[in-house]
Design a protein around this motif. Structure first.
Motif, PDB file in Angstrom:
ATOM      1  N   MET A   1      49.020  93.617  72.825  1.00 41.98           N
ATOM      2  CA  MET A   1      49.142  93.080  71.565  1.00 41.98           C
ATOM      3  C   MET A   1      49.433  94.096  70.449  1.00 41.98           C
ATOM      4  N   PHE A   2      48.809  95.427  70.545  1.00 45.34           N
ATOM      5  CA  PHE A   2      48.906  96.455  69.855  1.00 45.34           C
ATOM      6  C   PHE A   2      50.582  96.893  69.587  1.00 45.34           C
ATOM      7  N   GLU A  96      39.692  85.457  72.018  1.00 49.61           N
ATOM      8  CA  GLU A  96      38.971  86.051  71.203  1.00 49.61           C
ATOM      9  C   GLU A  96      40.168  86.382  69.903  1.00 49.61           C
ATOM     10  N   PRO A  97      40.565  85.345  69.127  1.00 49.69           N
ATOM     11  CA  PRO A  97      41.500  85.693  68.141  1.00 49.69           C
ATOM     12  C   PRO A  97      41.350  86.490  66.910  1.00 49.69           C
ATOM     13  N   LEU A  98      39.869  86.538  66.825  1.00 47.28           N
ATOM     14  CA  LEU A  98      39.699  87.581  65.512  1.00 47.28           C
ATOM     15  C   LEU A  98      39.845  89.171  66.049  1.00 47.28           C
ATOM     16  N   SER A  99      39.399  89.339  67.334  1.00 43.12           N
ATOM     17  CA  SER A  99      39.723  90.585  67.501  1.00 43.12           C
ATOM     18  C   SER A  99      41.054  90.996  67.935  1.00 43.12           C
ATOM     19  N   TYR A 100      41.978  89.999  68.469  1.00 43.57           N
ATOM     20  CA  TYR A 100      43.390  90.157  68.639  1.00 43.57           C
ATOM     21  C   TYR A 100      44.095  90.377  67.171  1.00 43.57           C
ATOM     22  N   ALA A 101      43.666  89.756  66.289  1.00 42.43           N
ATOM     23  CA  ALA A 101      44.152  89.690  64.917  1.00 42.43           C
ATOM     24  C   ALA A 101      44.069  91.099  64.534  1.00 42.43           C
ATOM     25  N   PHE A 166      48.495  94.096  53.578  1.00 38.66           N
ATOM     26  CA  PHE A 166      47.535  93.780  52.663  1.00 38.66           C
ATOM     27  C   PHE A 166      46.319  93.338  53.431  1.00 38.66           C
ATOM     28  N   MET A 167      46.450  92.504  54.224  1.00 32.96           N
ATOM     29  CA  MET A 167      45.366  92.125  55.245  1.00 32.96           C
ATOM     30  C   MET A 167      44.644  93.273  56.019  1.00 32.96           C
ATOM     31  N   LEU A 168      45.399  94.150  56.536  1.00 31.67           N
ATOM     32  CA  LEU A 168      44.716  95.335  56.976  1.00 31.67           C
ATOM     33  C   LEU A 168      44.366  96.379  56.169  1.00 31.67           C
ATOM     34  N   TRP A 169      44.817  96.485  54.938  1.00 33.90           N
ATOM     35  CA  TRP A 169      43.891  97.198  54.107  1.00 33.90           C
ATOM     36  C   TRP A 169      42.637  96.587  53.557  1.00 33.90           C
ATOM     37  N   LEU A 398      49.368  82.165  63.080  1.00 24.66           N
ATOM     38  CA  LEU A 398      48.607  81.533  64.041  1.00 24.66           C
ATOM     39  C   LEU A 398      47.195  82.249  64.287  1.00 24.66           C
ATOM     40  N   CYS A 399      47.094  83.679  64.630  1.00 24.88           N
ATOM     41  CA  CYS A 399      46.140  84.117  65.108  1.00 24.88           C
ATOM     42  C   CYS A 399      45.253  84.444  64.063  1.00 24.88           C
ATOM     43  N   VAL A 400      45.268  84.461  62.667  1.00 25.65           N
ATOM     44  CA  VAL A 400      44.371  84.346  61.798  1.00 25.65           C
ATOM     45  C   VAL A 400      43.843  82.841  61.592  1.00 25.65           C
ATOM     46  N   ALA A 401      44.430  81.938  61.742  1.00 27.85           N
ATOM     47  CA  ALA A 401      44.204  80.480  61.707  1.00 27.85           C
ATOM     48  C   ALA A 401      43.101  80.232  62.722  1.00 27.85           C
TER      49      ALA A 401
END
Length: 435
Positions: A1-2, A96-101, A166-169, A398-401
């Motif tokens: 994913m990275f 584990e969507p949170l980790s993948y996000a 913005f999300m990453l920051w 979708l990953c965030v959701a």
């Protein structure tokens, strides 16, 4: 994913097997790895709606291909559609969507930095590695395109990048990542100016205003003044953006004054607006031939090459409108399924708007902004379906959701366990008291 964001941004410049370039191969491999992973997955509304969307889209496409037949230009779009849907299903199946996000956002930063370096080289040398227009024939106003073959496609990537950065920051734990994401976030408007996309410049200013209002919620007066200042600056910047290639081409033909007729009124417009209006009318005419399942992948361009029912588009054959592209080629059923998909991921993410987790809270902001602005963003593409970055951005949402769903389920489970423990303690105390 990275590595997915970098491969998506590089497109065919990250080679694979002919048209199945690296990002598309990665999407298929990711789907296979998730399908054959023997793990139990909790129930997910976002996953169910994603599978329903994929089935609906696949069924409409198959029906169009069987009953109307394929077109020669449709195979490339069909491959993009298939790998894009494969990516969405794979993300819907992630354990584990949170980790993948978080991983996806970090990869987006790397992809943005790579594309930005290519854009700076193009600006310094005057030569693009992907421009569809030969250098000696390039029209004035044709902006930097980096790896996207078209400045407007690059501009949409910048809009997606603004929300991802913005999300990453907001959620990055390492100081270096926060610094790089903030610096990249600040650079987005500058690169947007280089694309000469007037819609892109306006929308990135709208996103800056929305982000400022969110960050300054505790200071509404300051936030309002800042928003007004940014909007005034946006008006100045949009007015200063060079003429579009449409305008230059119209001048070359001998005139740039056009008119469209809306509800019986004649409205004078520039050539860019005129062409887009004619493309919308052509798309509606094509959709009327097969409203439920559409005319099939690639049918819009084939329709325009065959005469386009007499609509005047100055030689432009691509839809330049994602909604028209979907409804004319895949039908009303797919459009409805797509709208329901967005409604579903909005609904499941809504519970995280006051979350203490920075990724989920900023993800709710990004998702709302994306859904509100997406009808305008998809008018910037020559094609909204073909770019891999479109599918990757939908996958990020979708990953965030899915991450929000998982967090809500964990919170409910923790509260249920706490209530059960409390209920067990109360009778025990009563028995002790009676004794």
């Amino acid at each position: 994913m990275f590595i997915a964001p970098a491969l998506a941004a590089m497109g065919p410049f990250a080679p694979g097997i002919e048209s199945l370039f690296a990002f598309r191969l990665l999407a298929l491999m990711l789907l296979l790895s998730q399908v054959f992973m023997a793990i139990r997955r909790p129930r997910s509304a976002a996953r169910q709606m994603t599978v329903l969307l994929a089935i609906t889209w696949a069924a409409a496409t198959i029906c169009a291909l069987i009953f109307l037949g394929p077109v020669s230009t449709g195979w490339g779009e069909l491959l993009s559609l298939a790998t894009g849907l494969a990516l969405l299903i794979a993300i819907a199946l992630l354990p584990e969507p949170l980790s993948y996000a978080k991983t996806l956002l970090a990869g987006w930063l790397v992809g943005y930095l790579i594309v930005s370096a290519i854009a700076l080289v193009e600006l310094a040398t005057g030569r693009s590695i992907s421009s569809q227009v030969a250098l000696e024939l390039a029209l004035e106003g044709w902006g930097v395109s980096a790896t996207f073959f078209n400045p407007n496609n690059y501009a949409t990537f910048l809009l997606y990048s603004f929300l991802a950065l913005f999300m990453l920051w907001r959620c990055a734990e390492r100081a270096l990542v926060r610094l790089l994401s903030l610096a990249s976030l600040i650079s987005v408007p500058a690169f947007m100016m280089l694309t000469n996309s007037r819609t892109g410049v306006l929308l990135v200013c709208v996103l800056i205003v929305a982000a400022a209002l969110r960050l300054l919620r505790a200071r509404p007066v300051l936030a309002s003044l800042l928003a007004i200042a940014i909007l005034i600056l946006a008006a100045i910047l949009v007015n200063s953006v060079a003429k579009s290639p449409f305008d230059e081409f119209a001048n070359y033909l001998g005139g740039s004054s056009f008119a469209i007729h809306v509800l019986g009124f004649e409205v004078r417009v520039d050539s860019s607006t005129y062409v887009r209006w004619e493309l919308i009318l052509a798309g509606i005419a094509l959709a009327a031939t097969s409203p439920l399942f559409g005319a099939g992948p690639g049918a819009f361009e084939a329709f325009m090459r065959s005469g386009g029912a007499g609509y005047h588009t100055l030689g432009i054959q691509s839809p330049h409108n994602g909604v028209i592209e979907v409804v004319s080629q895949y039908g009303v059923l797919v459009l409805v399924a797509l709208v329901l998909w967005f409604v579903t991921i909005l609904r499941v993410t809504r519970s995280s708007k006051r979350s203490t987790h920075d990724l989920l809270a900023s993800g709710w902001f990004a998702l709302r902004a994306a859904v509100i602005l997406l009808p305008l963003i998809v008018t910037m593409h020559s094609s909204a379906i073909d770019p891999s970055t479109t599918w990757l951005f939908l996958g990020l949402l979708l990953c965030v959701a899915r991450a929000a769903e998982g967090t809500v389920s964990e919170d409910r489970g923790a509260r249920r366990s706490a209530n059960q423990e409390l209920n067990q303690r109360v009778p025990a105390r009563r028995r002790t008291g009676l004794a």
